[in-house]
Design an enzyme around this catalytic site. Structure first.
Site, PDB file in Angstrom:
ATOM      1  N   ASP A  34       0.768  -1.263   0.028  1.00  0.00           N
ATOM      2  CA  ASP A  34      -0.162  -0.096   0.090  1.00  0.00           C
ATOM      3  C   ASP A  34       0.824   1.321   0.047  1.00  0.00           C
ATOM      4  OD1 ASP A  34      -1.992   2.125   0.766  1.00  0.00           O
ATOM      5  OD2 ASP A  34      -3.158   0.663   0.956  1.00  0.00           O
ATOM      6  N   THR A  37      -1.963   6.425   0.607  1.00  0.00           N
ATOM      7  CA  THR A  37      -2.378   7.921   0.186  1.00  0.00           C
ATOM      8  C   THR A  37      -3.231   8.350   1.467  1.00  0.00           C
ATOM      9  OG1 THR A  37      -4.648   6.946  -0.764  1.00  0.00           O
ATOM     10  CG2 THR A  37      -2.636   6.786  -2.126  1.00  0.00           C
ATOM     11  N   SER A  86     -10.474   5.764  -5.280  1.00  0.00           N
ATOM     12  CA  SER A  86     -11.987   5.172  -4.966  1.00  0.00           C
ATOM     13  C   SER A  86     -13.228   6.130  -4.906  1.00  0.00           C
ATOM     14  CB  SER A  86     -11.913   4.273  -3.797  1.00  0.00           C
ATOM     15  OG  SER A  86     -11.745   4.871  -2.680  1.00  0.00           O
ATOM     16  N   THR A 134     -16.004  -2.971  -9.368  1.00  0.00           N
ATOM     17  CA  THR A 134     -17.501  -1.933  -8.836  1.00  0.00           C
ATOM     18  C   THR A 134     -18.359  -2.244  -9.665  1.00  0.00           C
ATOM     19  OG1 THR A 134     -18.141   0.015  -8.244  1.00  0.00           O
ATOM     20  CG2 THR A 134     -16.241  -0.002  -9.727  1.00  0.00           C
ATOM     21  N   ASP A 135     -19.702  -2.027  -9.330  1.00  0.00           N
ATOM     22  CA  ASP A 135     -21.033  -2.154 -10.016  1.00  0.00           C
ATOM     23  C   ASP A 135     -20.930  -0.897 -10.897  1.00  0.00           C
ATOM     24  OD1 ASP A 135     -21.607  -0.228  -7.832  1.00  0.00           O
ATOM     25  OD2 ASP A 135     -23.266  -1.516  -7.444  1.00  0.00           O
ATOM     26  N   GLU A 136     -20.333   0.231 -10.489  1.00  0.00           N
ATOM     27  CA  GLU A 136     -20.386   1.624 -10.998  1.00  0.00           C
ATOM     28  C   GLU A 136     -19.699   1.470 -12.611  1.00  0.00           C
ATOM     29  OE1 GLU A 136     -19.133   5.173  -9.220  1.00  0.00           O
ATOM     30  OE2 GLU A 136     -19.879   4.401  -7.399  1.00  0.00           O
ATOM     31  N   TYR A 159     -13.856   8.117 -12.380  1.00  0.00           N
ATOM     32  CA  TYR A 159     -13.734   7.034 -11.421  1.00  0.00           C
ATOM     33  C   TYR A 159     -13.965   5.603 -12.157  1.00  0.00           C
ATOM     34  CZ  TYR A 159     -14.447   3.532  -8.024  1.00  0.00           C
ATOM     35  OH  TYR A 159     -14.668   2.201  -7.232  1.00  0.00           O
ATOM     36  N   ALA A 161     -15.108   5.090 -15.068  1.00  0.00           N
ATOM     37  CA  ALA A 161     -14.253   4.827 -16.384  1.00  0.00           C
ATOM     38  C   ALA A 161     -12.921   4.012 -16.176  1.00  0.00           C
ATOM     39  CB  ALA A 161     -14.185   6.124 -17.370  1.00  0.00           C
ATOM     40  N   LYS A 163     -12.002   2.231 -13.671  1.00  0.00           N
ATOM     41  CA  LYS A 163     -12.299   1.065 -13.070  1.00  0.00           C
ATOM     42  C   LYS A 163     -12.875   0.002 -14.115  1.00  0.00           C
ATOM     43  CE  LYS A 163     -12.242  -0.370  -9.304  1.00  0.00           C
ATOM     44  NZ  LYS A 163     -11.003  -1.221  -8.679  1.00  0.00           N
ATOM     45  N   PRO A 214     -25.022  17.000   4.095  1.00  0.00           N
ATOM     46  CA  PRO A 214     -24.772  17.485   2.729  1.00  0.00           C
ATOM     47  C   PRO A 214     -25.653  16.162   1.797  1.00  0.00           C
ATOM     48  CG  PRO A 214     -22.737  17.004   2.991  1.00  0.00           C
ATOM     49  CD  PRO A 214     -23.559  16.627   4.414  1.00  0.00           C
TER      50      PRO A 214
HETATM   51  P1  NAD Z   1     -10.083   2.981  -0.268  1.00  0.00           P
HETATM   52  O1  NAD Z   1      -9.919   4.385  -1.102  1.00  0.00           O
HETATM   53  O2  NAD Z   1     -10.531   3.254   1.235  1.00  0.00           O
HETATM   54  O3  NAD Z   1      -8.581   2.528  -0.269  1.00  0.00           O
HETATM   55  C1  NAD Z   1      -7.837   2.304  -1.316  1.00  0.00           C
HETATM   56  C2  NAD Z   1      -6.264   2.000  -0.790  1.00  0.00           C
HETATM   57  O4  NAD Z   1      -5.462   1.959  -1.787  1.00  0.00           O
HETATM   58  C3  NAD Z   1      -5.669   2.920   0.123  1.00  0.00           C
HETATM   59  O5  NAD Z   1      -4.909   2.146   1.328  1.00  0.00           O
HETATM   60  C4  NAD Z   1      -4.491   3.675  -0.718  1.00  0.00           C
HETATM   61  O6  NAD Z   1      -3.463   3.923   0.206  1.00  0.00           O
HETATM   62  C5  NAD Z   1      -4.219   2.626  -1.493  1.00  0.00           C
HETATM   63  N1  NAD Z   1      -3.658   3.026  -2.863  1.00  0.00           N
HETATM   64  C6  NAD Z   1      -4.059   3.954  -3.697  1.00  0.00           C
HETATM   65  N2  NAD Z   1      -3.346   4.110  -4.640  1.00  0.00           N
HETATM   66  C7  NAD Z   1      -2.516   3.262  -4.418  1.00  0.00           C
HETATM   67  C8  NAD Z   1      -1.015   2.679  -5.449  1.00  0.00           C
HETATM   68  N3  NAD Z   1      -0.864   3.502  -6.278  1.00  0.00           N
HETATM   69  N4  NAD Z   1      -0.350   1.812  -4.834  1.00  0.00           N
HETATM   70  C9  NAD Z   1      -0.825   1.272  -3.739  1.00  0.00           C
HETATM   71  N5  NAD Z   1      -1.670   1.435  -2.972  1.00  0.00           N
HETATM   72  C10 NAD Z   1      -2.478   2.532  -3.356  1.00  0.00           C
HETATM   73  O7  NAD Z   1     -10.769   1.975  -1.388  1.00  0.00           O
HETATM   74  P2  NAD Z   1     -11.958   1.255  -0.825  1.00  0.00           P
HETATM   75  O8  NAD Z   1     -13.297   1.778  -0.477  1.00  0.00           O
HETATM   76  O9  NAD Z   1     -11.514   0.245   0.325  1.00  0.00           O
HETATM   77  O10 NAD Z   1     -11.992   0.182  -2.056  1.00  0.00           O
HETATM   78  C11 NAD Z   1     -11.310  -0.683  -2.375  1.00  0.00           C
HETATM   79  C12 NAD Z   1     -11.457  -1.288  -3.817  1.00  0.00           C
HETATM   80  O11 NAD Z   1     -12.603  -1.845  -3.894  1.00  0.00           O
HETATM   81  C13 NAD Z   1     -11.342  -0.285  -4.911  1.00  0.00           C
HETATM   82  O12 NAD Z   1     -10.698  -0.774  -6.035  1.00  0.00           O
HETATM   83  C14 NAD Z   1     -12.697   0.101  -5.290  1.00  0.00           C
HETATM   84  O13 NAD Z   1     -12.621   0.518  -6.527  1.00  0.00           O
HETATM   85  C15 NAD Z   1     -13.489  -1.060  -4.897  1.00  0.00           C
HETATM   86  N6  NAD Z   1     -15.013  -1.264  -4.511  1.00  0.00           N
HETATM   87  C16 NAD Z   1     -15.093  -0.325  -3.408  1.00  0.00           C
HETATM   88  C17 NAD Z   1     -16.449  -0.111  -3.302  1.00  0.00           C
HETATM   89  C18 NAD Z   1     -17.040   0.641  -2.021  1.00  0.00           C
HETATM   90  O14 NAD Z   1     -17.989   0.652  -1.776  1.00  0.00           O
HETATM   91  N7  NAD Z   1     -16.060   1.242  -1.268  1.00  0.00           N
HETATM   92  C19 NAD Z   1     -17.431  -1.043  -3.846  1.00  0.00           C
HETATM   93  C20 NAD Z   1     -17.097  -1.888  -4.773  1.00  0.00           C
HETATM   94  C21 NAD Z   1     -15.484  -1.848  -5.254  1.00  0.00           C
HETATM   95  O1  DAU Z   2     -21.049   1.173  -5.948  1.00  0.00           O
HETATM   96  C1  DAU Z   2     -19.844   0.881  -5.709  1.00  0.00           C
HETATM   97  C2  DAU Z   2     -18.939   2.093  -5.560  1.00  0.00           C
HETATM   98  O2  DAU Z   2     -19.790   2.930  -4.141  1.00  0.00           O
HETATM   99  C3  DAU Z   2     -17.706   2.162  -5.251  1.00  0.00           C
HETATM  100  O3  DAU Z   2     -17.201   1.486  -6.252  1.00  0.00           O
HETATM  101  C4  DAU Z   2     -16.847   3.190  -4.956  1.00  0.00           C
HETATM  102  O4  DAU Z   2     -15.658   3.311  -4.573  1.00  0.00           O
HETATM  103  C5  DAU Z   2     -17.515   3.957  -3.587  1.00  0.00           C
HETATM  104  O5  DAU Z   2     -17.070   5.373  -3.381  1.00  0.00           O
HETATM  105  C6  DAU Z   2     -19.133   4.099  -3.965  1.00  0.00           C
HETATM  106  O6  DAU Z   2     -19.553   5.230  -4.669  1.00  0.00           O
HETATM  107  P1  DAU Z   2     -20.710   6.082  -4.664  1.00  0.00           P
HETATM  108  O7  DAU Z   2     -20.483   7.251  -5.254  1.00  0.00           O
HETATM  109  O8  DAU Z   2     -21.894   5.463  -4.751  1.00  0.00           O
HETATM  110  O9  DAU Z   2     -20.468   6.521  -2.926  1.00  0.00           O
HETATM  111  P2  DAU Z   2     -20.553   7.776  -2.087  1.00  0.00           P
HETATM  112  O10 DAU Z   2     -20.591   7.304  -0.757  1.00  0.00           O
HETATM  113  O11 DAU Z   2     -19.747   8.743  -2.499  1.00  0.00           O
HETATM  114  O12 DAU Z   2     -22.141   8.273  -2.312  1.00  0.00           O
HETATM  115  C7  DAU Z   2     -23.107   7.717  -2.287  1.00  0.00           C
HETATM  116  C8  DAU Z   2     -24.330   8.170  -2.673  1.00  0.00           C
HETATM  117  O13 DAU Z   2     -24.573   9.384  -1.889  1.00  0.00           O
HETATM  118  C9  DAU Z   2     -24.311   8.741  -3.993  1.00  0.00           C
HETATM  119  O14 DAU Z   2     -25.780   8.892  -4.607  1.00  0.00           O
HETATM  120  C10 DAU Z   2     -23.980  10.333  -3.813  1.00  0.00           C
HETATM  121  C11 DAU Z   2     -24.756  10.590  -2.553  1.00  0.00           C
HETATM  122  N1  DAU Z   2     -23.900  11.547  -1.595  1.00  0.00           N
HETATM  123  C12 DAU Z   2     -22.456  11.267  -1.025  1.00  0.00           C
HETATM  124  C13 DAU Z   2     -22.010  12.441  -0.367  1.00  0.00           C
HETATM  125  C14 DAU Z   2     -20.527  11.952  -0.135  1.00  0.00           C
HETATM  126  C15 DAU Z   2     -24.554  12.634  -0.870  1.00  0.00           C
HETATM  127  O15 DAU Z   2     -25.712  12.887  -1.200  1.00  0.00           O
HETATM  128  N2  DAU Z   2     -23.926  13.455  -0.002  1.00  0.00           N
HETATM  129  C16 DAU Z   2     -22.515  13.297   0.160  1.00  0.00           C
HETATM  130  O16 DAU Z   2     -22.003  14.365   0.845  1.00  0.00           O
END
Ligand code: NAD
Ligand code: DAU
Length: 350
Positions: A34, A37, A86, A134-136, A159, A161, A163, A214
């Site tokens: 890791d 970041t 992410s 991700t489903d996005e 993001y 795009a 992924k 928000p």
């Molecule tokens: P996060 O942002 O919490 O963590 C990302 C981690 O990657 C951090 O520890 C960061 O330091 C590390 N990192 C970033 N750039 C790096 C690099 N160049 N080299 C080495 N390490 C690096 O993200 P998360 O929410 O834990 O998501 C993890 C993975 O799961 C991502 O690939 C994301 O696309 C995917 N994902 C997330 C969600 C969600 O809801 N959070 C859902 C589906 C898929």
């Molecule tokens: O679907 C999987 C994805 O879910 C992952 O791939 C991403 O890494 C993860 O960040 C997440 O993306 P979203 O954009 O769906 O998550 P986020 O928590 O940013 O936002 C969830 C919803 O809430 C979205 O519709 C935007 C809204 N939102 C978000 C924030 C941060 C708000 O209304 N207010 C806010 O302040």
């Protein structure tokens, strides 16, 4: 003894995955690569940091020399690639960083794994490159229907795009080189250790500090929420029993409108923590650019083929999560000092 190279293991899902795996399996070794970041936090891993089967490497997945050296020093069996930028809102401000890590970083990992695992015209036995997707990447749904594995990719944010590009690169290494890969595409996760730029921890943190909550646009966008441990379980099952070359969607049919999430968080905190936390804190703000309206996963494939199912209902998971953040205020204070403050002010105090 299988050795996992987990990338991004200091982030939200990666740290939950490492803890889940080391708790459930005694016969594995985990190397966590890791670059730490703003989203990476070694405090997430405190409970396992001295485990003899855990080893941390501070570095970037794009560093060809370093990643090759990890493959030389350890007999890596599985790569689990969580490392990514992410957050959608940050990708709108700075798309390039997303391409660098999510696309070029994944490509470097693929090349290093291929170099180590493809020897004398043959793939070594028992290897796997797992991409955490991700489903996005599927884009946005209307009021009905679900994302299946054959839904066309239609990402809308920089993001998603990036992924989609990394998923396609992983698939290309299967199609072209027969590399042993699998991909999971999961819906929105929530749970412990999530960085408070994301909706649920942001709401909890703001509410307990009596700050505005928000809501983008009309608050009616829908996300399909899954407790993070259920995602970790799915990844483990796909790595060990999934079919090579295949994509598996992961989600628990837990769709909620954003406004419903906000109200649930307020209702719990008001009842159990502080009765001055009320719906008056809700503040509608400018919508996210390109904001996807609805995500909804069809998880039939992973359920039917691998027997996966979500163990934590949203009703239980959200309470568990709020309680965790209330118990770990110190974690939140540490993570919200420094970079977060600038980010938050730029995003929300325009
Ligand atoms: P996060 O942002 O919490 O963590 C990302 C981690 O990657 C951090 O520890 C960061 O330091 C590390 N990192 C970033 N750039 C790096 C690099 N160049 N080299 C080495 N390490 C690096 O993200 P998360 O929410 O834990 O998501 C993890 C993975 O799961 C991502 O690939 C994301 O696309 C995917 N994902 C997330 C969600 C969600 O809801 N959070 C859902 C589906 C898929
Ligand atoms: O679907 C999987 C994805 O879910 C992952 O791939 C991403 O890494 C993860 O960040 C997440 O993306 P979203 O954009 O769906 O998550 P986020 O928590 O940013 O936002 C969830 C919803 O809430 C979205 O519709 C935007 C809204 N939102 C978000 C924030 C941060 C708000 O209304 N207010 C806010 O302040």
């Amino acid at each position: 003894m299988k050795t996992y190279l987990v990338t991004g293991g200091a982030g939200f899902i990666g740290s939950n995955f490492i803890i889940y795996m080391l708790k459930n399996f005694k016969d594995i070794k985990i190397i966590n690569l890791d670059s730490l970041t703003y989203a990476g936090n070694l405090n997430n891993l405190k409970e396992i940091e001295s485990d003899v089967n855990y080893h941390f490497v501070h570095g970037d997945i794009r560093d060809n020399f370093l990643v090759n050296k990890i493959f030389e020093d350890f007999k890596v069996d599985y790569v689990v690639n969580f490392a990514a930028e992410s957050h959608v809102d940050r990708s709108i401000e700075d798309p390039e960083t997303f391409v660098k890590t999510n696309v070029l970083g994944t490509l470097n990992l693929l090349n290093c794994a291929k170099k180590a695992w493809y020897v004398d015209g043959k793939w070594k036995e028992g290897k796997r490159f797992h991409q955490v997707g991700t489903d996005e990447v599927y884009g946005s749904l209307g009021e009905t229907g679900y994302f299946t594995e054959s839904t066309s990719l239609d990402p809308h944010s920089p993001y998603s795009a990036s992924k989609a590009s990394s998923d396609l690169m992983v698939k290309a290494y299967f199609d072209t080189f027969q590399m042993p890969i699998t991909i999971t595409r999961c819906s929105n996760n929530y749970g412990p250790f999530q960085f408070p730029e994301k909706l649920i921890p942001l709401l909890i943190n703001n509410a307990i500090n009596h700050k505005a909550l928000p809501i983008y646009g009309d608050g009616l966008n829908v996300r399909d929420w899954l407790y993070v441990e259920d995602h970790c379980k799915a990844i483990d099952m796909v790595i060990n029993n999934g079919t090579i070359g295949e994509v598996y969607n992961v989600g628990g049919h837990n769709e909620r409108k954003n406004i419903e999430i906000v109200k649930e968080v307020i209702e719990y905190l008001n009842r159990e923590y502080d009765n001055t936390i009320t719906e008056e804190l809700i503040t509608y703000v400018e919508d996210r650019k390109g904001h996807d309206r609805r995500y909804g996963i069809d998880p039939s494939k992973i359920k039917d083929e691998l027997g996966w199912y979500p163990e934590t209902s949203f009703e239980k998971g959200i309470i568990k999560t709020i309680k965790w953040y209330l118990k770990n205020k110190q974690w939140m204070e540490e993570i919200t000092s420094g970079e977060y403050e600038n980010y938050y002010n730029k995003m929300y105090n325009k």
